[in-house]
Every structure is written in C-alpha cells, then in structure tokens.
Design a protein around this motif. Sequence first.
Motif: not given
Length: 212
Positions: A192-204
Amino acid sequence: MLPSGRPAPGVALIDPVPLYREGLAALVRRTPGLRWLGSTGDPHSAVRLHGRLRPDVLLVDSVLDPAGHLARLLVERDPALVIIGLVRDAHTRGNYVTTALDAGVRGVVPRSAQPGDVARVITETCRSRAFVHPELRAKDRPTLTRREYQVLALIAEGLENQHVATELVVSVETVRTHVKGILRKLDARDRTHAVSLAYRSGLLLGCPPVLE
C-alpha cells in the motif's frame, strides 16, 4: 464562467523574478478558463497574499520553498488549494518532487518549460488534482524494470499476488520477488505504501520509462 456556473480558477504566483511574474500573468490572462489574481516576490508575504486573494491555484518557485514548508503551511490552512511547484534546474534531480508532493503540492513543472506547457500543467492539475510534468517523472524517482512496473500497476488496481501472477502468466514466487524489488527501490514499508509513493512521485501518472 465555467459550464457548472462556477467562476474560472483564480491563479496567483510566488516568484522572485519580476519578469517571470509579468510573463505568467500575461500567460494566465490569455488562457481560457483561468483568472489571474496577482503575485508576490516575497515568500514571507505568501500567507498574506493567500488570505487576501484566496486563489484556487498558487504557483511557487521551488527555490523559495525547497523543503515544502510553505506548501505544507498553506495546505493546512486551505486544503482545497492547488499548489504547483515551478521547478528550477537545480531541483530536477534528487528528491525534490517527492518532497513537494508529500508536503501537499499537487503539480510540478520545470520553471523553464514553454508557456504552453505551463498553462497545460495548470489546467490539468486543476482537473485531475495531481500532475507531474513528463520531464520530471524520469528524473526524480527510482527506475523499475518493465515487469516491476506491470506488477506495481496491477497492485495499484487492488490485485493480490495470485491474481497478479495469473494476469502476467508467471508464478506467484516470481511476483513476490518483483514485489520485494519494488519495495526496496521505492523504500516502501508495504504494498500500500509503495502504491502511495508511486502516485505521489508521478511513477503511476502516465507511462514512465522503465528498464527492459
């Protein structure tokens, strides 16, 4: 007025360079669907400017708020405020984008971007509430392999490892290995944390470049 009857989003700017302030004012004024409210070159007057103008969108030069303290303060005062970081060249590497997004910044764009790109980021961030300019997506985040990105995207859709394995036609153990790699590269506590970080950094947000 917008189709809903609401006024167009009001835009304000905090930037130390008078010529840039004048240029952005002209850009916003000629962009349909946006209203120019005003600007200041002094970050210490940003809170007063926000209180006086009540902008919907506030653009901030990254050199004036490199650690996101101003953004965090303003968002705490006004959760609906859309803050867009104008990223200096010196901040296009490292973790500036992640830091800014963690602080409540909704969009980021290179300060040196073409006027049309800046206008597009303003309107797109207002629409989607999150936008990372493509030039910044590849510079401010870890690079995943193509398979790791596929696994992360499926995890973001809510799939468990078994379903991810079925979708990608690989073993569950292979998926677990990819998940471990994702957590390590993103420095995430869990999926869950990985998905959150990915969205916030623009990765997703879009389709980023990945390693083969």
